[in-house]
Design a protein around this motif. Structure first.
Motif, mmCIF file in Angstrom:
data_model
loop_
_atom_site.group_PDB
_atom_site.id
_atom_site.type_symbol
_atom_site.label_atom_id
_atom_site.label_comp_id
_atom_site.label_asym_id
_atom_site.label_seq_id
_atom_site.Cartn_x
_atom_site.Cartn_y
_atom_site.Cartn_z
ATOM 1 N N ALA A 112 -10.944 13.177 0.097
ATOM 2 C CA ALA A 112 -9.586 13.903 -0.202
ATOM 3 C C ALA A 112 -8.897 14.129 0.479
ATOM 4 C CB ALA A 112 -9.863 14.375 -1.724
ATOM 5 N N PHE A 113 -7.579 14.481 0.539
ATOM 6 C CA PHE A 113 -6.542 14.780 1.588
ATOM 7 C C PHE A 113 -6.669 15.251 2.969
ATOM 8 C CE2 PHE A 113 -6.682 17.284 -2.688
ATOM 9 C CZ PHE A 113 -5.470 17.054 -2.916
ATOM 10 N N ALA A 114 -7.658 13.579 3.181
ATOM 11 C CA ALA A 114 -8.545 13.693 4.513
ATOM 12 C C ALA A 114 -6.894 13.682 5.735
ATOM 13 C CB ALA A 114 -8.899 12.012 5.033
ATOM 14 N N GLY A 115 -5.328 12.802 5.025
ATOM 15 C CA GLY A 115 -4.372 12.551 5.867
ATOM 16 C C GLY A 115 -3.746 10.659 5.395
ATOM 17 N N PRO A 116 -2.993 10.632 6.334
ATOM 18 C CA PRO A 116 -2.759 9.032 6.271
ATOM 19 C C PRO A 116 -2.977 8.521 6.209
ATOM 20 C CG PRO A 116 -1.401 10.080 7.667
ATOM 21 C CD PRO A 116 -2.062 11.262 6.916
ATOM 22 N N ALA A 117 -4.045 8.357 7.822
ATOM 23 C CA ALA A 117 -4.138 6.784 8.051
ATOM 24 C C ALA A 117 -5.731 6.890 7.522
ATOM 25 C CB ALA A 117 -5.024 7.682 9.402
ATOM 26 N N ALA A 118 -6.585 8.128 7.005
ATOM 27 C CA ALA A 118 -7.894 7.810 5.714
ATOM 28 C C ALA A 118 -7.207 7.282 4.505
ATOM 29 C CB ALA A 118 -7.977 9.246 6.129
ATOM 30 N N GLY A 119 -5.777 7.290 4.764
ATOM 31 C CA GLY A 119 -5.152 6.683 2.989
ATOM 32 C C GLY A 119 -5.205 5.167 2.872
ATOM 33 N N ILE A 120 -4.810 5.276 4.446
ATOM 34 C CA ILE A 120 -4.507 3.587 4.841
ATOM 35 C C ILE A 120 -5.580 2.593 4.894
ATOM 36 C CG2 ILE A 120 -3.149 1.748 6.850
ATOM 37 C CD1 ILE A 120 -1.657 4.105 7.590
ATOM 38 N N LEU A 149 0.721 -1.500 -0.630
ATOM 39 C CA LEU A 149 -0.387 0.007 -0.479
ATOM 40 C C LEU A 149 1.106 1.145 -0.437
ATOM 41 C CD1 LEU A 149 -3.127 0.696 2.261
ATOM 42 C CD2 LEU A 149 -1.878 2.430 2.022
ATOM 43 N N ILE A 150 0.898 2.228 -0.853
ATOM 44 C CA ILE A 150 1.733 3.418 -0.990
ATOM 45 C C ILE A 150 0.783 4.223 -0.948
ATOM 46 C CG2 ILE A 150 2.927 4.429 -2.556
ATOM 47 C CD1 ILE A 150 3.599 1.524 -3.174
ATOM 48 N N LEU A 151 1.152 5.168 -0.198
ATOM 49 C CA LEU A 151 0.365 7.016 0.198
ATOM 50 C C LEU A 151 1.158 7.685 -0.975
ATOM 51 C CD1 LEU A 151 0.036 6.684 4.557
ATOM 52 C CD2 LEU A 151 -1.710 6.367 2.461
#
Length: 205
Positions: free
Chosen positions: A67-75, A6-8
């Motif tokens: 979108a742009f909600a941060g890395p935790a949301a991205g994970i 998983l790449i952010l």
């Protein structure tokens, strides 16, 4: 070891004037392509961020919500995409990488070696996280138990939400071992001064 990746790559790059970090170049390759190369061997890989249309055909893509909600949301978004695509073939470990570390392949190699050499036992049983030689931990260069990540995401979603949450907060309850990686392996690009120091440039420059 079987793993998915998983790449952010979905940040605003505000301190770079909005220039996407994924498209910056180091040693002739974009930072995103270097991250994908570092994840070679993954059963499946997902890039969380805008779809540039330049990803290899087998690589999944998705966006965090919003979108742009941060890395935790991205994970969370990346995990959901991998779960949907892989189903019962989902690997027991997930490699999480940020796309802004030009030498992250060195960190991944050190983590894989540590996982291969570790003795059976409960300590660090839910993953390994990179740490620089001076002790700075980098959670966005680590292998984590897929089940533990799924549990952490569900708990964070219930307790306060994922948008704006830090990765350290998301991973706080995981039993993770830190592994010292080579100097510079987790150095990242946040500013143009960082880029200059690391030998990173814009595409075409």
């Amino acid at each position: 070891m079987e793993f998915d990746a998983l790449i952010l790559a979905g940040g605003r790059s505000s301190r770079l004037g909005g220039v996407p970090k994924a498209q910056l170049v180091y040693d002739g390759a974009t930072l995103l392509s270097r991250s994908l190369a570092a994840a070679a061997g993954a059963g499946a890989a997902v890039v969380v961020g805008p779809d540039s249309g330049a990803l290899p055909p087998a690589v999944l893509t998705c966006r965090e919500e919003p979108a742009f909600a941060g890395p935790a949301a991205g994970i969370a978004a990346g995990l959901a995409a991998l779960d949907h695509a892989r189903g019962q073939l989902r690997a027991g470990m997930t490699l999480i990488l940020a796309c802004d570390m030009p030498k992250v392949d060195q960190a991944v190699a050190a983590l894989q070696t540590a996982l291969a050499e570790e003795s059976p036992g409960p300590a660090g049983s839910e993953g390994v996280m990179s740490a620089s030689p001076d002790g700075r931990r980098q959670p966005l260069a680590g292998f984590y138990s897929t089940a533990a990540l799924q549990r952490a995401v569900a708990e964070k979603a219930r307790s306060g939400g994922l948008a704006g949450a830090s990765v350290f907060a998301l991973l706080a309850r995981l039993d993770v071992r830190t592994v010292t990686v080579p100097a510079g392996a987790t150095d990242d690009v946040d500013t143009w001064d960082d880029a200059t120091a690391l030998g990173v440039s814009r595409q075409g420059s």
